[in-house]
Design a protein around this motif. Structure first.
Motif, PDB file in Angstrom:
ATOM      1  N   LEU A 156       0.823  -1.213   0.000  1.00 17.94           N
ATOM      2  CA  LEU A 156       0.000   0.000   0.000  1.00 17.94           C
ATOM      3  C   LEU A 156       0.855   1.259   0.000  1.00 17.94           C
ATOM      4  CD1 LEU A 156      -2.809  -1.052   2.511  1.00 17.94           C
ATOM      5  CD2 LEU A 156      -2.997  -0.828   0.033  1.00 17.94           C
TER       6      LEU A 156
ATOM      7  N   GLU B  38       1.691   3.927  -3.168  1.00 18.27           N
ATOM      8  CA  GLU B  38       1.311   5.315  -2.917  1.00 18.27           C
ATOM      9  C   GLU B  38       2.475   6.250  -3.221  1.00 18.27           C
ATOM     10  OE1 GLU B  38      -1.668   7.826  -2.305  1.00 18.27           O
ATOM     11  OE2 GLU B  38      -1.977   5.746  -1.670  1.00 18.27           O
TER      12      GLU B  38
ATOM     13  N   GLU C 212      -4.651   3.081  -5.967  1.00 15.24           N
ATOM     14  CA  GLU C 212      -6.103   3.049  -5.749  1.00 15.24           C
ATOM     15  C   GLU C 212      -6.635   1.617  -5.783  1.00 15.24           C
ATOM     16  OE1 GLU C 212      -4.544   4.958  -7.921  1.00 15.24           O
ATOM     17  OE2 GLU C 212      -4.931   7.018  -7.256  1.00 15.24           O
TER      18      GLU C 212
ATOM     19  N   GLU D 264      -5.536  -0.230  -2.642  1.00 16.55           N
ATOM     20  CA  GLU D 264      -6.294   0.205  -1.470  1.00 16.55           C
ATOM     21  C   GLU D 264      -7.643  -0.504  -1.395  1.00 16.55           C
ATOM     22  OE1 GLU D 264      -7.086   2.357   2.005  1.00 16.55           O
ATOM     23  OE2 GLU D 264      -5.223   2.336   0.850  1.00 16.55           O
TER      24      GLU D 264
ATOM     25  N   ASN E 124      -8.439  -4.364   1.328  1.00 22.54           N
ATOM     26  CA  ASN E 124      -9.387  -4.231   2.427  1.00 22.54           C
ATOM     27  C   ASN E 124     -10.706  -4.896   2.029  1.00 22.54           C
ATOM     28  OD1 ASN E 124     -11.644  -2.892   3.956  1.00 22.54           O
ATOM     29  ND2 ASN E 124      -9.925  -1.868   4.953  1.00 22.54           N
TER      30      ASN E 124
END
Length: 300
Positions: A64, A68, A82, A85, A89
């Motif tokens: 992650l 980024e 994106e 992310e 989760n």
């Protein structure tokens, strides 16, 4: 093409990619994220000048943050921050699938043990409790009774990390002893396999037997929609069969997860498709498209 591989451990999957890239005479830079220092404005030396980065980080947290930073440095990365992310989760994953109209198992999220117990009782037994962050079937529980639910919820509530206090409760899908993994690039299926097991968890990491499966039109449509829902890229889409018709053939599917750092070594062993070659074909196209856009911008 200069390709950077973000990694923390070189597994069989990464070796397959590295071999394919080198056989095509691409310049490959292995970027061990454990040894990097990521500044706010300048990329680490190992990441400079690459045409595309491929995220193969083993740890979700590293994946992650590394993607980024790549985005902040304007370095093309597969998969995007994106997409990572959303896929990392389970709550965001489920919400994205639901919003896109992709059939996915009924799910509740609760923030207290009492509220989670109400969800479990509403689903009935058995149902499934999953960690919000996690892979390879770890820390997943099939709950068969109220006493089991109370014990598992109490155990999770005492664990230190705040994510264990987000209770992700899902209906139990009575699949026929198997699920389906399809590897896709921007929604285009590469190949698919069945993962079969006597255990209710059918992950290859849990020892499930694998075999190739022909991708039907219905499966392909779901794969494309699921890929679009999370932002596309190199993905593993996991489906379960929800029923069979009078001939014993599958009559419906549900997508329970989309994976952004997909492992494909097991798939490559059971399919006639050369998975790493197909992935590199796509990387070449992706990097080439990015170079064309930069050239067009420079010319204006």
């Amino acid at each position: 093409m200069k390709v950077g591989i973000l990694y923390s451990r070189i597994r069989r999957d990464e070796k397959l990619l590295l071999n394919e890239l080198r056989e095509r005479d691409h310049e490959v830079v292995k970027v061990d994220v454990r040894k990097q220092r990521f500044g706010l404005s300048e990329p680490p030396e190992d990441m400079r000048g690459v045409d595309v980065l491929v995220d193969r980080c083993l740890a979700t947290s590293r994946s992650l943050y590394a993607t980024e930073f790549a985005d902040a440095y304007d370095i093309p990365v597969v998969n995007s921050a994106e997409t990572a992310e959303v896929c990392a989760n389970k709550v965001k994953n489920s919400l994205a699938l639901e919003k896109a109209g992709v059939p996915t198992p009924a799910t509740d999220v609760a923030f207290t043990k009492d509220a989670a117990l109400e969800s479990i009782e509403a689903f009935g037994y058995p149902c499934v409790l999953k960690p919000v962050i996690g892979s390879w079937g770890r820390l997943m529980a099939k709950i068969d009774s109220r006493s089991a639910a109370e014990a598992i919820l109490e155990h999770k509530e005492t664990l230190g990390h705040y994510e264990h206090k987000v209770f992700y409760v899902q209906e139990f899908v009575d699949k026929p002893g198997r699920d389906i993994r399809v590897v896709a690039v921007d929604g285009e299926p590469v190949a698919g396999m069945v993962r079969s097991s006597d255990h209710w968890l059918t992950n290859a990491a849990k020892g499930a037997e694998t075999s190739e499966i022909e991708i039907t039109d219905e499966m392909e449509q779901l794969v494309r929609k699921a890929s679009d829902a999370v932002g596309g890229g190199l993905l593993g889409i996991d489906l379960m069969e929800t029923g069979v018709d009078e001939d014993g053939d599958p009559s419906g599917y549900t997508v329970h997860e989309v994976n952004h750092t997909v492992e494909f070594k097991a798939l490559n062993e059971v399919t006639d498709v050369d998975v790493p070659a197909t992935v590199v074909d796509w990387l070449e196209t992706t990097a080439g498209a990015g170079e064309d856009e930069e050239a067009a911008e420079a010319a204006t």
